[in-house]
Design an enzyme around this catalytic site. Sequence first.
Site, PDB file in Angstrom:
ATOM      1  N   GLY A   1       0.921  -1.335   0.088  1.00 44.61           N
ATOM      2  CA  GLY A   1      -0.126  -0.136   0.173  1.00 44.61           C
ATOM      3  C   GLY A   1       0.753   1.237  -0.154  1.00 44.61           C
TER       4      GLY A   1
ATOM      5  CB  VAL B   1       4.512  -0.077   2.724  1.00 47.64           C
ATOM      6  CG1 VAL B   1       5.123  -1.222   3.449  1.00 47.64           C
ATOM      7  CG2 VAL B   1       4.354   1.159   3.295  1.00 47.64           C
TER       8      VAL B   1
ATOM      9  CE  LYS C   1       5.495   4.879   4.978  1.00 43.60           C
ATOM     10  NZ  LYS C   1       4.670   4.955   5.985  1.00 43.60           N
TER      11      LYS C   1
ATOM     12  CE1 TYR D   1       3.313  -7.988   5.286  1.00 46.93           C
ATOM     13  CE2 TYR D   1       3.210 -10.330   6.334  1.00 46.93           C
ATOM     14  CZ  TYR D   1       2.661  -9.287   5.389  1.00 46.93           C
ATOM     15  OH  TYR D   1       1.403  -9.557   4.789  1.00 46.93           O
TER      16      TYR D   1
ATOM     17  CG  ASP E   1       1.437   9.400  11.017  1.00 49.23           C
ATOM     18  OD1 ASP E   1       0.357   9.968  11.272  1.00 49.23           O
ATOM     19  OD2 ASP E   1       1.629   8.631  10.148  1.00 49.23           O
TER      20      ASP E   1
ATOM     21  CB  ALA F   1      -3.880   3.232   9.322  1.00 52.75           C
TER      22      ALA F   1
HETATM   23  P1  ATP Z   1       0.439   6.674   6.634  1.00 54.46           P
HETATM   24  O1  ATP Z   1       1.414   7.204   5.486  1.00 54.46           O
HETATM   25  O2  ATP Z   1      -0.261   8.036   7.174  1.00 54.46           O
HETATM   26  O3  ATP Z   1       1.139   6.029   7.775  1.00 54.46           O
HETATM   27  P2  ATP Z   1      -0.875   4.206   5.813  1.00 54.46           P
HETATM   28  O4  ATP Z   1      -0.558   3.684   7.219  1.00 54.46           O
HETATM   29  O5  ATP Z   1      -2.104   4.155   5.499  1.00 54.46           O
HETATM   30  O6  ATP Z   1      -0.819   5.886   5.960  1.00 54.46           O
HETATM   31  P3  ATP Z   1       1.691   3.225   5.111  1.00 54.46           P
HETATM   32  O7  ATP Z   1       2.218   3.373   6.189  1.00 54.46           O
HETATM   33  O8  ATP Z   1       2.362   3.747   3.816  1.00 54.46           O
HETATM   34  O9  ATP Z   1       0.156   3.866   4.962  1.00 54.46           O
HETATM   35  O10 ATP Z   1       1.324   1.871   4.632  1.00 54.46           O
HETATM   36  C1  ATP Z   1       0.976   1.494   3.488  1.00 54.46           C
HETATM   37  C2  ATP Z   1       0.379   0.138   3.640  1.00 54.46           C
HETATM   38  O11 ATP Z   1       1.411  -0.646   3.965  1.00 54.46           O
HETATM   39  C3  ATP Z   1      -0.713  -0.178   4.601  1.00 54.46           C
HETATM   40  O12 ATP Z   1      -1.778  -1.003   4.184  1.00 54.46           O
HETATM   41  C4  ATP Z   1      -0.003  -0.559   5.799  1.00 54.46           C
HETATM   42  O13 ATP Z   1      -0.827  -1.581   6.607  1.00 54.46           O
HETATM   43  C5  ATP Z   1       1.109  -1.653   5.317  1.00 54.46           C
HETATM   44  N1  ATP Z   1       2.193  -1.573   5.857  1.00 54.46           N
HETATM   45  C6  ATP Z   1       3.100  -0.655   6.612  1.00 54.46           C
HETATM   46  N2  ATP Z   1       3.882  -0.959   7.378  1.00 54.46           N
HETATM   47  C7  ATP Z   1       4.066  -2.387   7.217  1.00 54.46           C
HETATM   48  C8  ATP Z   1       4.493  -3.650   7.807  1.00 54.46           C
HETATM   49  N3  ATP Z   1       5.682  -3.119   8.635  1.00 54.46           N
HETATM   50  N4  ATP Z   1       4.258  -4.760   7.766  1.00 54.46           N
HETATM   51  C9  ATP Z   1       2.983  -5.109   7.124  1.00 54.46           C
HETATM   52  N5  ATP Z   1       2.183  -4.173   6.481  1.00 54.46           N
HETATM   53  C10 ATP Z   1       2.649  -2.694   6.634  1.00 54.46           C
HETATM   54 MG    MG Z   2       1.332   3.755   7.974  1.00 57.69          MG
END
Ligand code: ATP
Ligand code: MG
Length: 408
Positions: free
Chosen positions: A42, A49, A64, A114, A157, A161
């Site tokens: 996402g 990510v 990320k 993860y 932050d 989510a």
């Molecule tokens: P923000 O950028 O405001 O944090 P967000 O949390 O929706 O917004 P991202 O943090 O960029 O977006 O995460 C994008 C996607 O990747 C999300 O669906 C999130 O659940 C997933 N994700 C992020 N970090 C991990 C992780 N360590 N393990 C598994 N999935 C992850």
């Molecule tokens: Mg996030």
Amino acid sequence: MQLAMTSLAGQTPHQPIDWESFYTNYRKPGYVPGFEIINKLGGGVFGLVYKARKESIGKDYAIKFLKVDDEVVRDAVMRELDTVRYFAQIDHPNLVSIEDKGEVDGIPFIVMSYAGEATLRKRLEEGRMQREDALRIFIQAARGIQAIHEHSLVHFDLKPANIFLRGDIARVGDYGLSKLVTESRNSLSFGRGTPYYMAPEMLQRVGDARSDVYSLGVILFECLTGDVPFRGDTEWQVLHKHEHEQPSFPSDLHPRERAVIARCLAKNPDARYQSVAELLADLNAPVSLGDSIVFESRPGPGPAPVDEGPPPLPPEAARTRPLQARPAPAPLGVLGGVVRGVLKVFELLILVVIGPIRLISVALGQGLVFLLRLPFQILGVLLRVLGYLLIIGLLVGLAVVFLTAFWA
Ligand code: ATP
Ligand code: MG
């Protein structure tokens, strides 16, 4: 494609960001050294990510790639990225660990463990949470945040989510990017993020650990009531409410939790809990891991008596659900009775017929074993007697030889 895995801040000049090269090459094994990118998980406000497999051990991680196209923000982030090393030192079961950082094609990235796909956000979207579940998850997330604060760091932050769920375990992720968060907010590039969890002082370019306490308050409010305290048609409206309006609490909210949320959501950081430990203490939740959390039993349908004060939370291991008493068995129908009768007959047959047969077979079996072993036992006794006779003969012989030599 150009790489810089080690020195990000100051030591190597920053390469220009090359997203074109990124999109052409990111699927190639080794684009990020040692990793193969599997699929996109996402993209949020601050990055893309991807799930990636570490080639050496076949383990999955989340990488990320930070979206830092704004030059001013980028420079600040590149400097700040060096502090990721401090976040990476924190080892806590309620935190998604940070494993590494680097830069590829001018794009900084962070490697995290993860954490799976389930998040508190998704859980909240499934419907109103049970109070016990809400508190269990919240307390774990709060402990994760406390661990960050204990290292003199701030999340900035915090939102559902960014709280990952696996079984009964909640882990806070997406920390270590505070500069990215604050710089972006300072440049007021809203319209991209979610303002629902943001402390009011963040609009004034200030914030500290107590801003996380505010966000925790919003999350607790949402977990227990099903909605955030402030909504609006635009992000500015929401932010305005964070700054100037008081939350309205549903009447069925437990007085203790209402008081805790109210203190977290104080506009003035000085009026909030000054630490997450204080917050946890007011929830009657043990601050340290391994201690038990006590949840009170669910109240009946009537309104909770307000003047009694908050009852204590009943004990429960932080990670385990309470063992439920087994419900009484339902009464048997006619069919159940017949089946039960047949089983009883079988039981009797086993006792009356099969029991004696088994006894005889066991006795016989033992007799057979005895008979088979008998010749060997007799042989053993004979050999032993023979041995003794030989030794005695030898001794007598020796004595005779000795005496004959002595008298001669
Ligand atoms: P923000 O950028 O405001 O944090 P967000 O949390 O929706 O917004 P991202 O943090 O960029 O977006 O995460 C994008 C996607 O990747 C999300 O669906 C999130 O659940 C997933 N994700 C992020 N970090 C991990 C992780 N360590 N393990 C598994 N999935 C992850
Ligand atoms: Mg996030």
